[in-house]
Design an enzyme around this catalytic site. Sequence first.
Site, PDB file in Angstrom:
ATOM      1  N   GLY A 144      -3.967   8.776   6.057  1.00 37.98           N
ATOM      2  CA  GLY A 144      -4.662   8.491   7.310  1.00 37.98           C
ATOM      3  C   GLY A 144      -3.841   8.811   8.540  1.00 37.98           C
ATOM      4  O   GLY A 144      -3.847   8.063   9.514  1.00 37.98           O
ATOM      5  N   LYS A 145      -3.158   9.982   8.484  1.00 36.29           N
ATOM      6  CA  LYS A 145      -2.373  10.399   9.656  1.00 36.29           C
ATOM      7  C   LYS A 145      -3.269  10.602  10.870  1.00 36.29           C
ATOM      8  O   LYS A 145      -2.914  10.238  11.986  1.00 36.29           O
ATOM      9  CB  LYS A 145      -1.689  11.733   9.335  1.00 36.29           C
ATOM     10  CG  LYS A 145      -0.212  11.600   9.197  1.00 36.29           C
ATOM     11  CD  LYS A 145       0.520  12.903   9.139  1.00 36.29           C
ATOM     12  CE  LYS A 145      -0.058  14.060   8.485  1.00 36.29           C
ATOM     13  NZ  LYS A 145      -0.471  14.461   7.381  1.00 36.29           N
ATOM     14  N   ASP A 164     -10.368  15.868  11.476  1.00 39.69           N
ATOM     15  CA  ASP A 164      -9.569  14.902  12.229  1.00 39.69           C
ATOM     16  C   ASP A 164      -9.956  14.888  13.708  1.00 39.69           C
ATOM     17  O   ASP A 164      -9.770  13.885  14.400  1.00 39.69           O
ATOM     18  CB  ASP A 164      -8.070  15.220  12.104  1.00 39.69           C
ATOM     19  CG  ASP A 164      -7.462  14.504  10.894  1.00 39.69           C
ATOM     20  OD1 ASP A 164      -8.041  13.502  10.448  1.00 39.69           O
ATOM     21  OD2 ASP A 164      -6.422  14.961  10.384  1.00 39.69           O
ATOM     22  N   GLN A 217      12.303   5.761   2.236  1.00 32.00           N
ATOM     23  CA  GLN A 217      13.688   6.198   2.505  1.00 32.00           C
ATOM     24  C   GLN A 217      13.848   7.687   2.221  1.00 32.00           C
ATOM     25  O   GLN A 217      14.429   8.434   3.001  1.00 32.00           O
ATOM     26  CB  GLN A 217      14.665   5.449   1.593  1.00 32.00           C
ATOM     27  CG  GLN A 217      14.814   3.977   1.893  1.00 32.00           C
ATOM     28  CD  GLN A 217      15.732   3.328   0.862  1.00 32.00           C
ATOM     29  OE1 GLN A 217      16.669   3.952   0.368  1.00 32.00           O
ATOM     30  NE2 GLN A 217      15.484   2.083   0.540  1.00 32.00           N
ATOM     31  N   CYS A 249     -30.500  19.241  11.968  1.00 36.32           N
ATOM     32  CA  CYS A 249     -30.303  20.674  11.763  1.00 36.32           C
ATOM     33  C   CYS A 249     -31.158  21.197  10.600  1.00 36.32           C
ATOM     34  O   CYS A 249     -32.342  21.422  10.781  1.00 36.32           O
ATOM     35  CB  CYS A 249     -28.815  20.962  11.584  1.00 36.32           C
ATOM     36  SG  CYS A 249     -28.414  22.666  11.982  1.00 36.32           S
ATOM     37  N   GLY A 281     -32.245  19.512   8.372  1.00 34.18           N
ATOM     38  CA  GLY A 281     -33.241  18.443   8.240  1.00 34.18           C
ATOM     39  C   GLY A 281     -34.445  18.706   9.129  1.00 34.18           C
ATOM     40  O   GLY A 281     -35.586  18.431   8.744  1.00 34.18           O
ATOM     41  N   LEU A 282     -34.200  19.228  10.346  1.00 29.13           N
ATOM     42  CA  LEU A 282     -35.330  19.596  11.216  1.00 29.13           C
ATOM     43  C   LEU A 282     -36.086  20.764  10.603  1.00 29.13           C
ATOM     44  O   LEU A 282     -37.315  20.767  10.537  1.00 29.13           O
ATOM     45  CB  LEU A 282     -34.842  19.977  12.615  1.00 29.13           C
ATOM     46  CG  LEU A 282     -35.947  20.547  13.533  1.00 29.13           C
ATOM     47  CD1 LEU A 282     -35.842  19.963  14.943  1.00 29.13           C
ATOM     48  CD2 LEU A 282     -35.975  22.068  13.610  1.00 29.13           C
ATOM     49  N   GLN A 283     -35.351  21.734  10.116  1.00 32.35           N
ATOM     50  CA  GLN A 283     -36.016  22.928   9.559  1.00 32.35           C
ATOM     51  C   GLN A 283     -36.872  22.540   8.344  1.00 32.35           C
ATOM     52  O   GLN A 283     -37.994  23.026   8.188  1.00 32.35           O
ATOM     53  CB  GLN A 283     -34.961  23.983   9.205  1.00 32.35           C
ATOM     54  CG  GLN A 283     -34.196  24.470  10.444  1.00 32.35           C
ATOM     55  CD  GLN A 283     -33.043  25.417  10.117  1.00 32.35           C
ATOM     56  OE1 GLN A 283     -32.779  25.717   8.960  1.00 32.35           O
ATOM     57  NE2 GLN A 283     -32.354  25.886  11.155  1.00 32.35           N
ATOM     58  N   HIS A 315     -26.505  18.561  16.200  1.00 34.24           N
ATOM     59  CA  HIS A 315     -25.762  17.579  15.394  1.00 34.24           C
ATOM     60  C   HIS A 315     -25.320  16.430  16.298  1.00 34.24           C
ATOM     61  O   HIS A 315     -24.143  16.370  16.693  1.00 34.24           O
ATOM     62  CB  HIS A 315     -24.544  18.241  14.751  1.00 34.24           C
ATOM     63  CG  HIS A 315     -24.888  19.167  13.638  1.00 34.24           C
ATOM     64  ND1 HIS A 315     -25.055  18.746  12.342  1.00 34.24           N
ATOM     65  CD2 HIS A 315     -25.141  20.486  13.637  1.00 34.24           C
ATOM     66  CE1 HIS A 315     -25.375  19.771  11.576  1.00 34.24           C
ATOM     67  NE2 HIS A 315     -25.435  20.845  12.337  1.00 34.24           N
ATOM     68  N   GLU A 358     -24.571  13.514  15.700  1.00 36.80           N
ATOM     69  CA  GLU A 358     -23.524  12.651  15.126  1.00 36.80           C
ATOM     70  C   GLU A 358     -22.141  13.037  15.631  1.00 36.80           C
ATOM     71  O   GLU A 358     -21.218  12.219  15.645  1.00 36.80           O
ATOM     72  CB  GLU A 358     -23.575  12.702  13.585  1.00 36.80           C
ATOM     73  CG  GLU A 358     -23.130  14.010  12.923  1.00 36.80           C
ATOM     74  CD  GLU A 358     -24.213  15.084  12.844  1.00 36.80           C
ATOM     75  OE1 GLU A 358     -25.201  14.992  13.606  1.00 36.80           O
ATOM     76  OE2 GLU A 358     -24.059  16.024  12.037  1.00 36.80           O
TER      77      GLU A 358
HETATM   78  N1  GLN Z   1     -28.727  26.518   7.228  1.00 36.23           N
HETATM   79  C1  GLN Z   1     -29.359  26.236   8.479  1.00 36.23           C
HETATM   80  C2  GLN Z   1     -29.047  27.294   9.528  1.00 36.23           C
HETATM   81  O1  GLN Z   1     -28.065  27.983   9.418  1.00 36.23           O
HETATM   82  C3  GLN Z   1     -28.971  24.878   8.990  1.00 36.23           C
HETATM   83  C4  GLN Z   1     -27.526  24.739   9.324  1.00 36.23           C
HETATM   84  C5  GLN Z   1     -27.069  23.333   9.451  1.00 36.23           C
HETATM   85  O2  GLN Z   1     -27.711  22.405   8.968  1.00 36.23           O
HETATM   86  N2  GLN Z   1     -25.926  23.101  10.056  1.00 36.23           N
HETATM   87  O3  GLN Z   1     -29.749  27.431  10.478  1.00 36.23           O
END
Ligand code: GLN
Length: 533
Positions: free
Chosen positions: A17-18, A71, A193, A376, A378-380, A502, A504
């Site tokens: 965990g550096k 990181d 050490q 991403c 997930g939207l597609q 993204h 997150e």
């Molecule tokens: N594979 C998809 C694209 O390249 C989604 C990429 C992703 O989810 N980061 O558009």
Amino acid sequence: MQRKYIVVTGGVLSGLGKGIAMASIGNILSASYKVVPIKCDGYLNVDPGTMNPIEHGEVFVLDDGGEVDMDFGHYERFLGTPCRFDWNLTMGRVFDEIRKKERRGDYLGKTVQMIPHVSNFIMEHFLKVGRESDADVVLIEIGGTIGDIENELYIDAVRSLSRKVGRENILFVHLTYVPIPYGVDEQKSKPTQQSVNLLRQKGIEPDIIIARCSEMLTENIKRKIAKFGNLDADGIITGVDVDDVYKIPLSFEEQGLSQLVARRLNMSVSVDLEKWKRLIEKKESARKEIVIAIAGKYTSLEDSYASIIEALKHCEANCAVRIKVEWVDSEGEDVSVLEGVDGVIVPGGFGSRGTEGKIKVIEYCREKGLPFLGICYGLQMAVIEFARNVCGLKDANTTEVNGACSHAVVDILEEQKGIENKGGTMRLGAHRALIEKGSKVFDLYRGGEVLERHRHRYEVNPDYHEALKGKGLVLSGMSPDGTLVEFIELKDHPYFVATQAHPELKSSLLKPAPLFKGLVEASISYRDAVVGD
Ligand code: GLN
């Protein structure tokens, strides 16, 4: 104040965990100073963008489009500073630059050597980052464990840096491990050490040792490590195992870290951890629990979805709820695994494996009113599901999976056509989106303009925008020129939201990502409705 440098090296074991330790030091100092992190990786890839997330963990993406080591996720979350691509060195990148310089003739007449040329190049880079970012404190994390061949040049570079900036302006922190072997039941200092000895052989005297241990170090073991390591006993800090990495800055500070750094570097540090502490307490005292399923194909390594997990932790603290994460392997297409789940995330991904499973999961969420967040890919996948099952376009797909499908509702971005190189060529980094007033996404972000980070090659095919809208899919956020779909949602659903970005990657404890907070709040309501709370 003269610019200060804090170098973090690791010994004994990898994975101690550096990154978190360095981010925690930065967190403590960042209330008084501008702190800038640098990460040095030993591998020969130019950046981690081409590495499999199962092997290397998540690829973190920065505002400037840099694909960097995960990181940087810790650094940004703990420091609150957006980082830059230039702050992640890899040996691949270093050699690339050296070879360019050599071809240009910068070294004309000279034999180009590891030492001094490569090592000096790295040192100059540290100085340049400090200068250009106007940092008060530059943190430098050296990847791997002391003794690794691939990190030797970084070690030589920080040794030279120490001579260049003066020993009073640089602090060396070494992270080690104190085991308590089964049956011996005693804290053991020998590995520490030996690791410190190795560091000293390379010309580096540590000022602070952070020793990971399953319990607080005894005074006796601290004295022992201090004696063999040639430092003061108050320079030994316990990196005690915690159930939540956000507690680490608090633990370091309880042990007097800020004043130790201040004394050693002749700085005055005032610390402000109150809000941070309150949020952790709020999380700890939460009683309610919800279950969020993550349906992805890299579920065998949680690090592949590190920022998503962190974003959920931020929601735990801010919404006072415990979140149990259920991993759903999207290669299995049995949606009965979603019974008892209160919310679903379909994360980013690449390639065809697991896509049909994701589409089934999304169909279930849409039909059952189960809160859903698509990220991403997930939207597609959500767009494909909607096109197939609501618009009646049976063969709808993305050309990433099936180039010959009759309804390519997701297709390669125009700007991506003809690109052959794989490294650093996706649509990367922060892009602006304009959000439709009155939409859920508008409410969540509290505004009409959003800047989130991207990493993709495909997009919702503009030829299908009207057809999708006609059947009720709300395209709630678009690129400023109106061509790219950035956010979608459904009206008559408790929470069905997806984004091409993204979010997150920008979430933090003090400022959780709005779409995640929205999902968690909707999942709490869903759970309350189910259990009749
Ligand atoms: N594979 C998809 C694209 O390249 C989604 C990429 C992703 O989810 N980061 O558009």
